[in-house]
Scaffold this motif. Structure first.
Motif, PDB file in Angstrom:
ATOM      1  N   HIS A 268      38.796 -19.592 153.513  1.00  0.00           N
ATOM      2  CA  HIS A 268      37.156 -18.998 154.215  1.00  0.00           C
ATOM      3  C   HIS A 268      37.097 -17.868 155.349  1.00  0.00           C
ATOM      4  O   HIS A 268      36.874 -19.023 156.166  1.00  0.00           O
ATOM      5  CB  HIS A 268      35.932 -20.190 153.623  1.00  0.00           C
TER       6      HIS A 268
ATOM      7  N   LEU B 104      34.345 -16.767 158.712  1.00  0.00           N
ATOM      8  CA  LEU B 104      33.975 -16.635 159.112  1.00  0.00           C
ATOM      9  C   LEU B 104      34.122 -16.177 160.591  1.00  0.00           C
ATOM     10  O   LEU B 104      35.030 -16.318 161.280  1.00  0.00           O
ATOM     11  CB  LEU B 104      32.771 -18.115 159.598  1.00  0.00           C
TER      12      LEU B 104
ATOM     13  N   ARG C 295      37.641 -14.731 150.810  1.00  0.00           N
ATOM     14  CA  ARG C 295      36.218 -13.901 151.538  1.00  0.00           C
ATOM     15  C   ARG C 295      36.471 -14.719 153.527  1.00  0.00           C
ATOM     16  O   ARG C 295      36.579 -15.204 153.570  1.00  0.00           O
ATOM     17  CB  ARG C 295      34.901 -14.767 150.821  1.00  0.00           C
ATOM     18  N   THR C 296      35.187 -13.579 153.778  1.00  0.00           N
ATOM     19  CA  THR C 296      34.839 -13.600 154.675  1.00  0.00           C
ATOM     20  C   THR C 296      33.347 -13.182 155.093  1.00  0.00           C
ATOM     21  O   THR C 296      32.861 -13.035 154.520  1.00  0.00           O
ATOM     22  CB  THR C 296      35.518 -12.235 155.819  1.00  0.00           C
ATOM     23  N   TYR C 297      33.451 -14.237 155.639  1.00  0.00           N
ATOM     24  CA  TYR C 297      31.421 -13.776 156.209  1.00  0.00           C
ATOM     25  C   TYR C 297      30.909 -14.080 157.527  1.00  0.00           C
ATOM     26  O   TYR C 297      31.731 -14.174 158.521  1.00  0.00           O
ATOM     27  CB  TYR C 297      30.944 -15.392 155.923  1.00  0.00           C
TER      28      TYR C 297
ATOM     29  N   THR D 101      25.112  -8.339 159.375  1.00  0.00           N
ATOM     30  CA  THR D 101      25.756  -9.551 158.059  1.00  0.00           C
ATOM     31  C   THR D 101      26.474  -8.993 157.191  1.00  0.00           C
ATOM     32  O   THR D 101      25.903  -8.054 156.425  1.00  0.00           O
ATOM     33  CB  THR D 101      24.287  -9.781 157.839  1.00  0.00           C
TER      34      THR D 101
ATOM     35  N   VAL E 276      29.174 -10.390 152.879  1.00  0.00           N
ATOM     36  CA  VAL E 276      29.730 -11.894 152.870  1.00  0.00           C
ATOM     37  C   VAL E 276      30.844 -10.278 152.153  1.00  0.00           C
ATOM     38  O   VAL E 276      29.867  -9.917 150.970  1.00  0.00           O
ATOM     39  CB  VAL E 276      29.331 -12.876 151.744  1.00  0.00           C
TER      40      VAL E 276
ATOM     41  N   GLU F 280      30.646  -7.868 147.378  1.00  0.00           N
ATOM     42  CA  GLU F 280      29.666  -8.500 148.755  1.00  0.00           C
ATOM     43  C   GLU F 280      28.460  -8.089 148.269  1.00  0.00           C
ATOM     44  O   GLU F 280      27.489  -7.635 147.503  1.00  0.00           O
ATOM     45  CB  GLU F 280      30.424  -7.503 150.189  1.00  0.00           C
TER      46      GLU F 280
ATOM     47  N   VAL G 142      24.089 -12.916 153.678  1.00  0.00           N
ATOM     48  CA  VAL G 142      24.060 -13.695 153.801  1.00  0.00           C
ATOM     49  C   VAL G 142      23.594 -14.614 153.954  1.00  0.00           C
ATOM     50  O   VAL G 142      23.996 -16.354 152.920  1.00  0.00           O
ATOM     51  CB  VAL G 142      25.393 -13.670 155.052  1.00  0.00           C
TER      52      VAL G 142
ATOM     53  N   LEU H 222      24.520 -18.513 151.728  1.00  0.00           N
ATOM     54  CA  LEU H 222      25.155 -19.744 152.484  1.00  0.00           C
ATOM     55  C   LEU H 222      23.685 -20.343 151.560  1.00  0.00           C
ATOM     56  O   LEU H 222      24.640 -22.225 152.048  1.00  0.00           O
ATOM     57  CB  LEU H 222      24.836 -19.611 154.148  1.00  0.00           C
TER      58      LEU H 222
END
Length: 366
Positions: free
Chosen positions: A196, A198, A321-323, A329, A331, A339, A343, A347
């Motif tokens: 993951h 960020l 996955r990218t946040y 903003t 995900v 997506e 976000v 979280l």
């Protein structure tokens, strides 16, 4: 009433198609087998095995019961709509509409359950988080993920038990392992395994520059009876040490924490949540067994992917996955393309849409 009747007819057709994929006779036979084992007087000599058996039995019974209930529910709806139409009674329309909506939602849930057909999907799970590249930001990111998954599990009514947590140098955590108990905990959680990423403005440097951080999530089935996994005593190095605490009466003054090293693979498992060294060792062994089983399942999946020509190296940088917290903003799951711009909700543990998208994608990829 005509629209409701048409909708219920569609639901009944969909119900019949979904049920056609089930082997309820096999499930009933398994229930009878587990009931016979549950009646054996020596079962409770091993309380953990007995509890696991009773949990499996309860889950199977609930699964069969829910299919029976939804079938009866749809039949009753048909009869009520027909009765209301014959008597030209619109007063029941709102109530019937609500029932149809609830039935559709239940059918959606059951349909999703069919995607959880792996040999260990219906069981409990261990989840491990390791901070990756990114220094203090990565350790903070690992702690954010720990909070996210604990909130997700608790929202689903699962039981969560933190087994090990290694604090970061300045903030966050270096690693953590926790147990999640509940129906299909492993089946759902395995959607989250991988790297993951960020991207945000770092709160840990004075310039607040953009920082990319990584954390790896491992998801392991909790099993007591996986015959393919054999752990020999000679393959283990056992170290004991004093558990960490927050000071005061919470500090453990005995060497109860256990670190197991599996020499053939180099895998290391730590457990320090129990005051008893024996209990920590038993829990660490269960985590190790799950980790070895997950490695074997992953190896089989990679081999199938190679045969299909679809194998991808699971390198640490190949995030699933990218946040994004900066500059916008978002995900985004790179496997399913699912997506959301919310976000904060993700979280806060609202990850079920990502899990459902993965389960459907995984079936298509199989």
């Amino acid at each position: 009433m005509y629209d409701l009747a048409t909708e219920v007819a569609d639901l009944r057709e969909r119900f019949a198609l979904i049920r056609g994929h089930l082997d309820l006779a096999s499930k009933q036979a398994h229930i009878e087998e587990l009931e016979a084992r549950a009646a054996h007087p020596e079962l409770w000599n091993d309380p953990r095995e007995a509890q696991g058996l009773m949990q499996r039995l309860t889950r199977l019974k609930n699964e069969v019961d829910v299919w029976t209930t939804i079938g009866v529910r749809l039949t009753s709806l048909d009869e009520l709509i027909e009765l209301a139409s014959a008597e030209d009674d619109d007063s029941l329309h709102e109530e019937l509409t609500s029932e149809v909506t609830a039935s559709r939602a239940e059918l959606d849930r059951l349909e999703l359950g069919l995607l959880l057909s792996g040999p260990y999907d219906d069981g409990d799970t261990f989840i491990s988080i390791q901070a990756g590249m990114g220094g203090t930001d990565a350790q903070d990111w690992a702690e954010m993920l720990l909070r996210m998954y604990m909130r997700w599990a608790e929202a689903r009514g699962f039981t969560v038990n933190l087994l090990e947590e290694s604090p970061g140098d300045e903030a966050g955590i270096k690693s953590a392992t926790f147990e999640v108990r509940g129906p299909y905990a492993y089946g759902y959680a395995r959607a989250e395994a991988g790297v993951h990423r960020l991207i945000r403005l770092s709160p840990f440097n004075s310039a607040h520059t953009r920082q990319t951080s990584f954390a790896r999530i491992e998801v392991m089935p909790e099993v007591d009876d996986a015959p393919e996994i054999v752990i020999k005593p000679d393959d283990l190095r056992v170290d004991v040490f004093r558990s960490g605490g927050h000071g005061g009466q919470g500090v453990n003054t005995t060497d109860s924490a256990v670190r197991l090293t599996h020499l053939p693979t180099g895998l290391v498992v730590v457990c320090q949540n129990e005051r008893s060294q024996l209990q920590n060792r038993e829990t660490a062994l269960r985590v190790l067994r799950g980790r070895l089983l997950e490695r074997d399942l992953q190896r089989q999946a990679e081999e199938r992917a190679r045969l299909r020509g679809a194998y991808r190296d699971a390198a640490f940088g190949s995030q699933m996955r990218t946040y994004y917290l900066h500059p916008s903003t978002l995900v985004k799951d790179h496997r399913t393309d699912h997506e959301t711009s919310n976000v904060q909700a993700v979280l806060d543990g609202q990850i079920d849409p990502f899990i459902e998208a993965y389960l459907r994608w995984n079936v298509a990829e199989a």
